[in-house]
Design an enzyme around this catalytic site. Structure first.
Site, short mmCIF file in Angstrom:
data_model
loop_
_atom_site.label_atom_id
_atom_site.label_comp_id
_atom_site.label_asym_id
_atom_site.label_seq_id
_atom_site.Cartn_x
_atom_site.Cartn_y
_atom_site.Cartn_z
N HIS A 1 -3.47 -6.21 -9.62
CA HIS A 1 -4.50 -6.90 -9.55
C HIS A 1 -4.04 -8.59 -8.88
O HIS A 1 -3.10 -8.16 -7.69
CB HIS A 1 -4.96 -7.32 -10.82
CG HIS A 1 -6.15 -7.78 -10.95
ND1 HIS A 1 -7.10 -8.42 -9.75
CD2 HIS A 1 -7.06 -8.64 -11.99
CE1 HIS A 1 -8.17 -9.03 -10.28
NE2 HIS A 1 -8.16 -9.17 -11.46
N HIS B 1 -8.36 -1.21 -1.76
CA HIS B 1 -9.09 -2.01 -2.88
C HIS B 1 -10.29 -1.11 -3.35
O HIS B 1 -10.48 -0.12 -2.92
CB HIS B 1 -9.61 -3.06 -2.00
CG HIS B 1 -10.48 -4.02 -3.06
ND1 HIS B 1 -11.55 -4.07 -3.67
CD2 HIS B 1 -9.89 -5.36 -3.10
CE1 HIS B 1 -11.78 -5.18 -4.03
NE2 HIS B 1 -10.81 -6.12 -4.08
N ASP C 1 -4.39 -10.00 -1.05
CA ASP C 1 -2.89 -10.40 -1.54
C ASP C 1 -2.00 -10.20 -0.31
O ASP C 1 -0.80 -10.34 -0.57
CB ASP C 1 -2.63 -9.67 -2.76
CG ASP C 1 -3.41 -9.95 -3.86
OD1 ASP C 1 -4.14 -9.13 -4.48
OD2 ASP C 1 -3.27 -11.11 -4.29
C1 SDX Z 1 -6.99 -7.57 -6.15
O1 SDX Z 1 -11.26 -5.84 -7.90
C2 SDX Z 1 -10.98 -6.90 -7.17
O2 SDX Z 1 -11.64 -7.25 -6.71
C3 SDX Z 1 -9.70 -7.38 -7.10
C4 SDX Z 1 -9.48 -8.62 -6.14
C5 SDX Z 1 -10.09 -9.70 -6.69
O3 SDX Z 1 -10.33 -10.73 -5.70
O4 SDX Z 1 -10.11 -10.00 -8.17
O5 SDX Z 1 -9.89 -8.15 -4.64
C6 SDX Z 1 -7.93 -8.92 -6.12
O6 SDX Z 1 -6.76 -7.33 -7.15
C7 SDX Z 1 -6.74 -7.10 -5.00
C8 SDX Z 1 -5.91 -5.56 -4.91
C9 SDX Z 1 -4.63 -6.10 -5.20
N1 SDX Z 1 -3.71 -4.91 -5.64
C10 SDX Z 1 -2.80 -4.29 -4.84
O7 SDX Z 1 -2.62 -4.70 -3.51
C11 SDX Z 1 -1.98 -3.33 -5.31
C12 SDX Z 1 -1.86 -2.09 -4.28
N2 SDX Z 1 -3.14 -1.73 -4.15
C13 SDX Z 1 -3.60 -0.31 -5.07
O8 SDX Z 1 -2.75 -0.02 -6.11
C14 SDX Z 1 -4.96 0.00 -5.06
O9 SDX Z 1 -5.54 0.03 -3.87
C15 SDX Z 1 -5.89 -0.71 -6.13
C16 SDX Z 1 -5.44 -0.93 -7.59
C17 SDX Z 1 -6.24 -1.98 -5.46
C18 SDX Z 1 -7.49 0.00 -6.25
O10 SDX Z 1 -7.01 1.42 -6.73
P1 SDX Z 1 -8.28 2.30 -6.95
O11 SDX Z 1 -9.62 1.89 -6.50
O12 SDX Z 1 -8.27 2.91 -8.11
O13 SDX Z 1 -7.64 3.14 -5.87
P2 SDX Z 1 -6.72 4.67 -6.13
O14 SDX Z 1 -5.51 4.14 -7.01
O15 SDX Z 1 -7.69 5.71 -6.78
O16 SDX Z 1 -6.60 5.16 -4.83
C19 SDX Z 1 -7.33 5.99 -4.02
C20 SDX Z 1 -6.27 6.70 -2.98
C21 SDX Z 1 -5.17 7.36 -3.78
O17 SDX Z 1 -4.75 8.48 -2.94
P3 SDX Z 1 -5.00 9.84 -3.55
O18 SDX Z 1 -4.72 10.07 -5.09
O19 SDX Z 1 -6.61 10.23 -3.45
O20 SDX Z 1 -4.35 10.85 -2.85
O21 SDX Z 1 -5.64 5.81 -2.36
C22 SDX Z 1 -4.39 5.89 -2.40
C23 SDX Z 1 -4.04 6.32 -4.05
O22 SDX Z 1 -2.69 7.00 -3.90
N3 SDX Z 1 -4.00 4.30 -2.44
C24 SDX Z 1 -2.86 3.69 -2.00
C25 SDX Z 1 -2.87 2.54 -2.04
N4 SDX Z 1 -4.03 2.14 -2.68
C26 SDX Z 1 -4.61 3.38 -3.00
N5 SDX Z 1 -1.73 4.62 -1.36
C27 SDX Z 1 -0.67 3.56 -0.73
N6 SDX Z 1 -0.79 2.10 -1.11
C28 SDX Z 1 -1.77 1.68 -1.65
N7 SDX Z 1 -1.78 0.45 -1.64
#
Ligand code: SDX
Length: 432
Positions: A268, A307, A363
């Site tokens: 997050h 996201h 971020d």
């Molecule tokens: C913020 O919710 C909000 O509004 C949050 C925010 C706010 O203003 O409050 O916008 C702020 O928290 C932004 C997000 C910051 N986090 C990161 O940058 C961390 C990296 N991102 C991820 O961990 C992920 O994208 C999330 C946590 C942000 C979202 O996760 P989801 O929606 O649960 O998606 P998921 O983990 O189910 O991923 C879906 C697919 C997966 O692949 P498969 O299992 O389907 O093969 O996408 C892949 C994931 O492995 N994936 C990524 C990835 N993010 C998702 N692969 C590589 N790198 C990534 N960053």
């Protein structure tokens, strides 16, 4: 004429049910009538991590993830960032309308006169280790504020709520600056009410000794824009915590501390710090392909990418990227930007990312600017928490005023042991 709804046929019993639809949603409680046996509990919806559950009705912020749209009270973020100050946007989020000149002047004066904290907070802050993480200090200190303001428990009194909101909006930069100054072993700097919100924060961070300090106007403006971009974002993880803690009628200080604790997580708000750690690990542009491969092999997560809602470019990331250039004119270019730009270029062309609709989020670039401005990565999430406190408070007061809301208490699907009798110690065997 009945508004069209869902007609559900339960193949287990052959029964039919009409589920009303409103705002393209069904009420989960309408599922409970669906039973096999009359004394069944009734049907629930199973939605781990709330990926498809509306927890509330809200008029504050709306995101269109497919189109990369973000609006605060209907105003597109692109029109607010750079045109409205952070405190102007804070007023908008909290009150629902952009302030008139008089309303803004009064609001800014009220917030400004709540920037001081009780002297005992310094003693509390001094109790942390010299290398305590500023987010840990901020979370604890915000919670401690509830012990200084017992009137905050009057959460049903609008005037009491307004006073706590002014206190939190006013004091967050002071607490954040104190946490930073403690972590680098420097004396605290009192707020200066002659400066604007961002400028006062920069002075509390960077003023040295008795030397006078004047914030660089370009950096203060850039920070103000970053605050606007981070102010609110619908029902994200930390806002969900703010609403849940607030729903038990806990005071806004402990609710804000809980929300900040959720924000601290690297998935997050902690991602902005994790991005810099990641860019340091990658180290150079020519190592980007190696890391992209590790991501695709599932061995590495690209921090600052992806996201839950945005399946397009995060509009905030676009604005931050543009703001970076203005900051670099003052601070000099952060070489890590080249690695970030290469990561983005490669990722946006690569099928793995395109298929999963993974784009840079808020971020991805913010940490690069913060570092160029002189902030160390461990304070990046503190810089996120300051403006997001406004969003948390706007959502908190909306929840309290919503007649549909009450104490949050989800259900579960029980997967544990069936009823079993107690086993006396002498008869117990080690678990297999
Ligand atoms: C913020 O919710 C909000 O509004 C949050 C925010 C706010 O203003 O409050 O916008 C702020 O928290 C932004 C997000 C910051 N986090 C990161 O940058 C961390 C990296 N991102 C991820 O961990 C992920 O994208 C999330 C946590 C942000 C979202 O996760 P989801 O929606 O649960 O998606 P998921 O983990 O189910 O991923 C879906 C697919 C997966 O692949 P498969 O299992 O389907 O093969 O996408 C892949 C994931 O492995 N994936 C990524 C990835 N993010 C998702 N692969 C590589 N790198 C990534 N960053």
């Amino acid at each position: 004429m009945q508004t069209p709804g869902l007609r559900v046929h339960d193949e287990r019993t052959g029964k039919e049910y009409n589920l009303p639809v409103q705002d393209d949603c069904i009420r989960a409680m309408d599922l409970r009538q669906i039973k096999v046996n009359p004394d069944d509990f009734g049907m629930m919806a199973y939605d781990p991590a709330f990926t498809n559950t509306a927890s509330c009705r809200s008029a504050i912020t709306v995101i269109d993830g497919e189109r990369g749209i973000l609006r605060y009270r209907g105003y597109p973020i692109e029109q607010l960032a750079g045109k409205a100050s952070f405190l102007e946007v804070a007023y908008l989020l909290l009150h629902g309308e952009l302030p008139t000149e008089t309303e803004l002047r009064t609001w800014v004066s009220q917030v400004t006169h709540h920037t001081m904290v009780h002297e005992n907070i310094k003693k509390f802050m001094d109790g942390f280790h010299h290398d305590a993480h500023p987010m840990g200090m901020l979370i604890s200190t915000v919670a401690a504020l509830s012990t200084f303001y017992p009137d905050a428990k009057n959460i049903r009194d609008p005037e009491a709520r307004k006073l706590q909101i002014l206190r939190l909006v006013g004091k967050m930069p002071t607490l954040a600056a104190y946490a930073y100054r403690h972590s680098v072993g420097l004396p605290y700097v009192y707020p200066d009410n002659n400066l604007d919100y961002a400028g006062n924060f920069l002075r509390m961070l960077w003023k040295m000794g008795d030397n006078s300090y004047a914030p660089d106007p370009i950096l203060a403006r850039a920070l103000d824009i970053l605050f606007v971009l981070h102010a609110d974002h619908e029902q994200n993880c930390s806002t969900n915590v703010m609403r849940a803690v607030g729903s038990s009628n806990a005071d806004p200080y402990v609710a804000t501390a809980g929300a900040a604790a959720a924000l601290y997580g690297p998935l997050h708000g902690g991602a902005n710090e994790a991005v810099l750690v990641m860019l340091d690990e990658i180290g150079s542009v020519d190592r980007v392909p190696e890391y992209i491969k590790r991501v695709k092999d599932g061995k590495f997560r690209l921090m600052g990418f992806g996201h839950r809602v945005y399946k397009n470019y995060d509009p905030r990331a676009r604005i931050i990227k543009k703001t970076a250039e203005e900051v670099f004119e003052v601070t000099g270019r952060n070489p890590k930007l080249d690695i970030a730009l290469e990561l983005e270029r490669v990722a946006l062309e690569d099928d793995y990312f395109v298929q999963r609709k993974l784009y840079p989020n808020v971020d991805f670039y913010s940490g690069i600017i913060y570092q160029a401005m002189g902030f160390t990565p461990d304070i990046f999430t503190v810089l996120f928490a300051i403006p997001r406190t406004v969003g948390w408070l706007a959502q908190w007061q909306e929840m309290l005023d919503d007649p549909d809301q009450k104490i949050a208490r989800p259900r579960q699907i029980y997967t544990g042991a069936a009823k079993r009798d107690f086993i006396p110690m002498a008869q117990r065997k080690p678990a297999a």
